[in-house]
Scaffold this motif. Structure first.
Motif, PDB file in Angstrom:
ATOM      1  N   UNK A  50      37.413 -34.680  -4.250  1.00  0.00           N
ATOM      2  CA  UNK A  50      37.291 -34.738  -5.695  1.00  0.00           C
ATOM      3  C   UNK A  50      37.089 -36.196  -6.104  1.00  0.00           C
ATOM      4  N   UNK A  51      35.985 -36.484  -6.752  1.00  0.00           N
ATOM      5  CA  UNK A  51      35.686 -37.843  -7.193  1.00  0.00           C
ATOM      6  C   UNK A  51      35.720 -37.884  -8.715  1.00  0.00           C
ATOM      7  N   UNK A 104      33.898 -40.608   5.055  1.00  0.00           N
ATOM      8  CA  UNK A 104      34.494 -40.182   3.789  1.00  0.00           C
ATOM      9  C   UNK A 104      34.131 -41.138   2.657  1.00  0.00           C
ATOM     10  N   UNK A 105      34.118 -42.439   2.973  1.00  0.00           N
ATOM     11  CA  UNK A 105      33.717 -43.415   1.952  1.00  0.00           C
ATOM     12  C   UNK A 105      32.241 -43.242   1.578  1.00  0.00           C
ATOM     13  N   UNK A 106      31.411 -42.985   2.589  1.00  0.00           N
ATOM     14  CA  UNK A 106      29.978 -42.780   2.323  1.00  0.00           C
ATOM     15  C   UNK A 106      29.736 -41.490   1.550  1.00  0.00           C
ATOM     16  N   UNK A 107      30.571 -40.480   1.784  1.00  0.00           N
ATOM     17  CA  UNK A 107      30.448 -39.226   1.025  1.00  0.00           C
ATOM     18  C   UNK A 107      30.694 -39.472  -0.456  1.00  0.00           C
ATOM     19  N   UNK A 108      31.669 -40.332  -0.739  1.00  0.00           N
ATOM     20  CA  UNK A 108      31.942 -40.672  -2.147  1.00  0.00           C
ATOM     21  C   UNK A 108      30.776 -41.447  -2.753  1.00  0.00           C
ATOM     22  N   UNK A 109      30.223 -42.392  -1.988  1.00  0.00           N
ATOM     23  CA  UNK A 109      29.060 -43.133  -2.476  1.00  0.00           C
ATOM     24  C   UNK A 109      27.860 -42.213  -2.667  1.00  0.00           C
ATOM     25  N   UNK A 110      27.739 -41.221  -1.788  1.00  0.00           N
ATOM     26  CA  UNK A 110      26.627 -40.268  -1.893  1.00  0.00           C
ATOM     27  C   UNK A 110      26.712 -39.498  -3.207  1.00  0.00           C
ATOM     28  N   UNK A 111      27.943 -39.124  -3.593  1.00  0.00           N
ATOM     29  CA  UNK A 111      28.125 -38.406  -4.852  1.00  0.00           C
ATOM     30  C   UNK A 111      27.690 -39.262  -6.038  1.00  0.00           C
ATOM     31  N   UNK A 112      28.004 -40.572  -5.972  1.00  0.00           N
ATOM     32  CA  UNK A 112      27.585 -41.476  -7.045  1.00  0.00           C
ATOM     33  C   UNK A 112      26.067 -41.627  -7.057  1.00  0.00           C
ATOM     34  N   UNK A 113      25.459 -41.740  -5.851  1.00  0.00           N
ATOM     35  CA  UNK A 113      24.003 -41.936  -5.752  1.00  0.00           C
ATOM     36  C   UNK A 113      23.240 -40.722  -6.247  1.00  0.00           C
ATOM     37  N   UNK A 114      23.800 -39.535  -6.041  1.00  0.00           N
ATOM     38  CA  UNK A 114      23.135 -38.315  -6.512  1.00  0.00           C
ATOM     39  C   UNK A 114      23.040 -38.314  -8.034  1.00  0.00           C
ATOM     40  N   UNK A 121      24.149 -45.530 -13.002  1.00  0.00           N
ATOM     41  CA  UNK A 121      25.130 -46.337 -12.257  1.00  0.00           C
ATOM     42  C   UNK A 121      24.793 -46.245 -10.771  1.00  0.00           C
ATOM     43  N   UNK A 122      24.379 -47.334 -10.137  1.00  0.00           N
ATOM     44  CA  UNK A 122      23.986 -47.278  -8.724  1.00  0.00           C
ATOM     45  C   UNK A 122      25.194 -47.236  -7.792  1.00  0.00           C
TER      46      UNK A 122
END
Length: 407
Positions: A50-51, A104-114, A121-122
């Motif tokens: 959950x982000x 897990x950190x990249x998964x959170x960044x992926x959610x932001x990038x999507x 917001x990049x």
């Protein structure tokens, strides 16, 4: 993560080989009492990610042209979705697990990038999650100037299988069905090439089987197209005209979607997309399949309309001047289905009038495509600089049923 029910796609599997490793541990452990199957799933699965929404985009009273241009420029400069995805694969391969801290950190960044195209917001990738240029990667990454290591993951095994099949292409290149076409450096058999008349004739002779037309009564014997009666000549003219119309429609689809291989378009399995279409490959495949399916159905309808016209004495309506779009609109689809069932369905009669003429007409379609004497005057191949051979496969069931019945 961040999914909702507005069209997002989900995959559900009951194959235990795809479950997390904790599944087997918990299932075989006697110390943990799982009352039912659902409890077992919950205990073995990872916690949902959950982000929070993070930084809110800046709101303005009026959106101007400058806001729009700044947004698109910012998106072009800071879009990192693809890079994050590949880094996730690199770390999962290196750590041999998908729930490591880096993934897990990249998964959170992926959610932001999507959400970047909507939020503005990049997703900024920290240095500790990046790989240096010369850091070893999995062998399936095919990174130049980088020492690869052997990866035994599922992706690595799939890659090895694909490479093994690709090596077999040297044998495929010698198949007679290539018929004068050539391969590019991507392993695609190109259709849009100009073959010399001599080479095309020689290649067609290797694959052409005149006995098919002879068995179906188009020719009086297997010596060729000079032994044709008036009905046979009419069938050939109709088949040539229908093939030219089919080829034009097929080329139109190929040009529209930048598909260079006829086989890829017919099957819908596209190996290489145009660089502008790479992000919507699934939608393009569906569109290509749908349009070819419509072309196939329309071509078959014209074919069976000709069979119906001939067998019912309506001579003159479906002449050699064929149109796939104008002549068939007022023909009942149910009637066409009945004729198809009579010709090549489970209840078909080998000696019915419709079946005899349909096989003869299908043989004409085969000859119009593979007989080099008939194709020698083909202006379409010269004008469009291509060689297309899928036309008879539209009536493959008619030809196959006839050959099996004649054995």
């Amino acid at each position: 993560a961040g999914s909702d029910l507005d069209g997002d796609q989900f995959a559900v599997t009951w194959d235990e080989r795809l479950f997390f490793s904790k599944w087997k541990e918990i299932e075989s452990s006697n110390s943990i009492n799982c009352s039912n199957f659902i409890d077992l799933i919950k205990k073995s699965n990872c916690k949902p990610m959950m982000f929070d929404d993070g930084e809110k985009p800046k709101e303005v009273d009026t959106v101007t042209d400058k806001h729009l241009t700044d947004h698109f420029i910012n998106h072009a400069k800071a879009d990192s979705l693809g890079r994050i995805s590949m880094l996730w694969l690199d770390w999962a391969s290196k750590r041999k697990q998908a729930d490591c801290d880096e993934c897990l950190k990249l998964a959170e960044l992926h959610s932001i990038a999507v959400d970047f195209p909507k939020s503005g917001i990049p997703a900024e990738i920290p240095k500790d999650l990046r790989f240096s240029r010369f850091e070893p990667r999995a062998h399936w990454r095919e990174k130049k100037d980088v020492e690869p290591y052997r990866c035994e993951s599922t992706v690595g095994k799939l890659y090895d299988d694909v490479i093994a099949d690709t090596h077999k292409i040297t044998k495929i290149r010698n198949y007679p069905a290539v018929v004068g076409r050539k391969w590019n450096n991507k392993g695609q058999l190109l259709s849009t090439v100009q073959a010399s008349g001599e080479n095309q004739a020689r290649a067609l002779n290797r694959v052409h089987e005149p006995m098919i037309a002879a068995k179906f009564g188009l020719y009086s014997d297997a010596t060729g197209c000079h032994n044709l009666d008036d009905e046979g000549i009419s069938c050939i003219r109709f088949a040539v005209s229908l093939r030219e119309e089919y080829d034009e429609e097929l080329l139109s689809i190929m040009n529209k979607y930048k598909v260079k291989c006829e086989g890829e378009l017919v099957t819908g399995c596209i190996k290489k997309f145009h660089r502008l279409d790479k992000r919507r490959q699934h939608d393009l495949c569906e569109a290509i399949r749908r349009q070819f399916r419509e072309l196939r159905n329309t071509t078959r309808k014209t074919f069976f309309c000709k069979v119906h016209e001939h067998c019912n004495g309506n001579v003159g309506r479906y002449t050699s001047d064929v149109s796939l779009h104008e002549e068939n609109d007022d023909v009942d689809d149910e009637l066409i289905s009945i004729i198809e069932e009579q010709v090549c369905g489970g209840s078909s009669d080998l000696h019915c009038t419709e079946g005899i003429f349909a096989r003869k007409l299908a043989a004409a379609c085969y000859e119009a495509t593979y007989n080099h004497h008939i194709r020698s005057g083909d202006q379409h191949s010269k004008i469009y600089g291509c060689i297309l051979y899928s036309f008879p496969w539209v009536f493959a069931d008619v030809i196959t049923f006839g050959l099996l019945a004649c054995c």
